[in-house]
Design a protein around this motif. Structure first.
Motif, mmCIF file in Angstrom:
data_model
loop_
_atom_site.group_PDB
_atom_site.id
_atom_site.type_symbol
_atom_site.label_atom_id
_atom_site.label_comp_id
_atom_site.label_asym_id
_atom_site.label_seq_id
_atom_site.Cartn_x
_atom_site.Cartn_y
_atom_site.Cartn_z
ATOM 1 N N ALA A 113 -0.136 -54.285 11.456
ATOM 2 C CA ALA A 113 -0.860 -55.109 12.431
ATOM 3 C C ALA A 113 -1.655 -56.208 11.728
ATOM 4 C CB ALA A 113 -1.772 -54.224 13.276
ATOM 5 N N ALA A 114 -2.282 -55.865 10.604
ATOM 6 C CA ALA A 114 -3.070 -56.855 9.866
ATOM 7 C C ALA A 114 -2.159 -57.928 9.258
ATOM 8 C CB ALA A 114 -3.877 -56.161 8.782
ATOM 9 N N MET A 115 -1.005 -57.533 8.736
ATOM 10 C CA MET A 115 -0.066 -58.511 8.173
ATOM 11 C C MET A 115 0.460 -59.431 9.266
ATOM 12 S SD MET A 115 2.014 -56.001 5.526
ATOM 13 C CE MET A 115 3.195 -57.280 5.029
ATOM 14 N N ARG A 116 0.765 -58.869 10.402
ATOM 15 C CA ARG A 116 1.259 -59.699 11.516
ATOM 16 C C ARG A 116 0.201 -60.718 11.925
ATOM 17 N NH1 ARG A 116 1.233 -59.673 17.182
ATOM 18 N NH2 ARG A 116 3.196 -60.443 18.099
ATOM 19 N N HIS A 117 -1.054 -60.286 12.006
ATOM 20 C CA HIS A 117 -2.144 -61.203 12.378
ATOM 21 C C HIS A 117 -2.258 -62.331 11.358
ATOM 22 C CE1 HIS A 117 -5.995 -62.598 13.900
ATOM 23 N NE2 HIS A 117 -6.476 -62.524 12.658
ATOM 24 N N LEU A 123 10.382 -60.827 10.675
ATOM 25 C CA LEU A 123 9.387 -59.937 10.089
ATOM 26 C C LEU A 123 8.190 -59.754 11.020
ATOM 27 C CD1 LEU A 123 8.639 -58.193 7.699
ATOM 28 C CD2 LEU A 123 7.482 -60.172 6.701
ATOM 29 N N VAL A 124 7.735 -60.812 11.661
ATOM 30 C CA VAL A 124 6.617 -60.687 12.605
ATOM 31 C C VAL A 124 6.965 -59.693 13.712
ATOM 32 C CG1 VAL A 124 5.412 -61.920 14.452
ATOM 33 C CG2 VAL A 124 5.462 -62.866 12.151
ATOM 34 N N HIS A 125 8.193 -59.770 14.206
ATOM 35 C CA HIS A 125 8.613 -58.824 15.246
ATOM 36 C C HIS A 125 8.569 -57.394 14.719
ATOM 37 C CE1 HIS A 125 10.839 -57.131 18.611
ATOM 38 N NE2 HIS A 125 11.596 -56.510 17.716
ATOM 39 N N ARG A 126 9.111 -57.163 13.538
ATOM 40 C CA ARG A 126 9.156 -55.808 12.997
ATOM 41 C C ARG A 126 7.767 -55.266 12.715
ATOM 42 N NH1 ARG A 126 14.100 -57.376 8.846
ATOM 43 N NH2 ARG A 126 15.504 -58.073 10.513
ATOM 44 N N LEU A 127 6.892 -56.124 12.212
ATOM 45 C CA LEU A 127 5.503 -55.697 12.000
ATOM 46 C C LEU A 127 4.855 -55.285 13.313
ATOM 47 C CD1 LEU A 127 4.438 -58.496 9.493
ATOM 48 C CD2 LEU A 127 4.594 -56.055 8.951
ATOM 49 N N GLY A 128 5.116 -56.054 14.365
ATOM 50 C CA GLY A 128 4.556 -55.718 15.675
ATOM 51 C C GLY A 128 5.081 -54.398 16.203
ATOM 52 N N VAL A 129 6.365 -54.151 16.017
ATOM 53 C CA VAL A 129 6.962 -52.893 16.482
ATOM 54 C C VAL A 129 6.319 -51.708 15.766
ATOM 55 C CG1 VAL A 129 9.072 -51.503 16.430
ATOM 56 C CG2 VAL A 129 9.155 -53.880 17.210
ATOM 57 N N VAL A 130 6.219 -51.774 14.447
ATOM 58 C CA VAL A 130 5.666 -50.646 13.691
ATOM 59 C C VAL A 130 4.179 -50.480 14.002
ATOM 60 C CG1 VAL A 130 5.163 -49.785 11.362
ATOM 61 C CG2 VAL A 130 7.404 -50.761 11.895
ATOM 62 N N GLY A 131 3.453 -51.582 14.160
ATOM 63 C CA GLY A 131 2.051 -51.470 14.537
ATOM 64 C C GLY A 131 1.886 -50.791 15.881
ATOM 65 N N GLU A 132 2.752 -51.119 16.825
ATOM 66 C CA GLU A 132 2.644 -50.554 18.172
ATOM 67 C C GLU A 132 3.096 -49.096 18.219
ATOM 68 O OE1 GLU A 132 4.405 -51.331 22.695
ATOM 69 O OE2 GLU A 132 4.879 -52.712 21.062
ATOM 70 N N ILE A 133 4.207 -48.786 17.546
ATOM 71 C CA ILE A 133 4.782 -47.452 17.659
ATOM 72 C C ILE A 133 3.935 -46.398 16.948
ATOM 73 C CG2 ILE A 133 6.256 -47.420 15.607
ATOM 74 C CD1 ILE A 133 8.537 -46.421 17.364
#
Length: 343
Positions: free
Chosen positions: A322-326, A296-306
């Motif tokens: 991005a906030a959830m990943r943090h 999930l952390v990876h997917r959150l990072g991908v969507v935050g970046e894209i």
């Protein structure tokens, strides 16, 4: 130890008597043998009795026949079937260990597979099914549990996303589970096996696997960025060469759709049994090469970046991701990135 594959009178009449059968490893939903028929090595697969067994068998047979149009091949040849026993007899392929740049060849083969079908094939397989509004509710519930505020605008973005994905254009032949292990790297290129979840839809839903982290797969990887970009470019080029058209749809939407799915954190047998996103704050679990929180952390990072450039209809979701990943990395600082290479 020799083992006798399930060859009834129909298959014996068509192909001959199997010899030197040997059981191979497979999922709990099937039994697989390697055998010889008239001196030719074959693979015999039987779908075992269970929920949706007949449907899964029908999907696999239909998908293999549709994919047989592609030349050079992207699937093993289907040599024979016995619907009464849910048995398929397939060409035997010699699988090689893939190189470090395997994702590029994989992406080319995936594009050629997807290009096997078009609008005239509507109804040959079920339509691809995306996330629903219940998935949206579960995802936003996790955000609140993590202490991240959710605006009404983000809820509207996600409702619109679900509707867009439901109407995404395309009649591509989707594998349904295009995972490392369901791709065979032969001397003649990549071929795909195990089409029990095949569907028709938009190819971006499976191209997204490379970026979002193979969401339905035990073997989850995150290719290095140069290889990822090379693979995505190879897919688009191969699609254009095969169809004469540009790829339609939005890769950002496809990635965001996989982010919403809690069922994409567990193996197939556990899907549809619980709200897996709601379980995540209290426990982590390992599936294959990563834990659920890692995925999930990876997917959150991908969507935050894209979505970070602001040009997407999902800017609010990107900020929320991005906030959830943090919050997750703050709460569980030992979480490691996904592996870059398959085992």
């Amino acid at each position: 130890m020799w083992s006798r594959p399930p060859f009834g009178e129909k298959l014996r009449a068509e192909l001959g008597t199997p010899r030197r059968g040997r059981r191979l490893g497979s999922s709990p939903r099937s039994r697989v043998w390697r055998a010889e028929v008239s001196g030719t090595p074959v693979v015999v697969k039987q779908l075992v009795e269970g929920p949706e067994a007949d449907e899964r068998y029908g999907r696999e047979v239909a998908a293999l026949k549709l994919a047989a149009r592609v030349d050079p091949p992207v699937v093993p040849a289907l040599l024979g079937t016995d619907p009464d026993e849910r048995v398929l007899v397939l060409e035997h392929l010699d699988d090689r260990r893939p190189g470090e740049d395997w994702v590029v060849g994989y992406a080319c083969a995936l594009a050629r597979l997807h290009a096997a079908t078009g609008a005239d094939d509507a109804g040959a397989l079920p339509a691809w099914s995306g996330p629903g509004h219940d998935d949206v509710g579960s995802f936003l519930g996790l955000a609140r549990t993590l202490g991240v505020a959710v605006s009404a605008a983000v809820r509207n973005e996600l409702d619109d996303l679900v509707n867009r994905l439901a109407g995404a254009p395309g009649h591509a032949l989707l594998h349904g589970d295009p995972c490392p292990g369901n791709d065979m790297h032969t001397g003649d290129g990549v071929r795909f096996i195990d089409f029990e979840q095949a569907a028709l839809g938009n190819g971006l839903m499976e191209l997204a696997y490379l970026r979002i982290g193979f969401p339905t797969c035990w073997c989850v990887t995150a290719p290095p960025r140069p290889l990822l970009h090379a693979a995505e470019t190879a897919y688009r080029t191969t699609w254009r060469d095969a169809t004469g058209t540009e790829l339609q749809g939005d890769l950002t939407d496809a990635c965001a759709g996989w982010l919403l799915r809690g069922d994409a954190l567990v193996q197939r047998a556990d899907r549809g049994t619980a709200d897996h996103l709601a379980e995540l704050p209290d426990r982590d679990w390992t599936w294959g090469t990563a834990t659920a929180r890692q995925r999930l952390v990876h997917r959150l990072g991908v969507v935050g970046e894209i979505t970070a450039d602001g040009g997407s209809d999902l800017t609010g979701l990107g900020q929320l991701a991005a906030a959830m990943r943090h919050r997750m990395l703050t709460r569980w600082p030992a979480l490691r990135p996904l592996p870059q290479q398959r085992p």
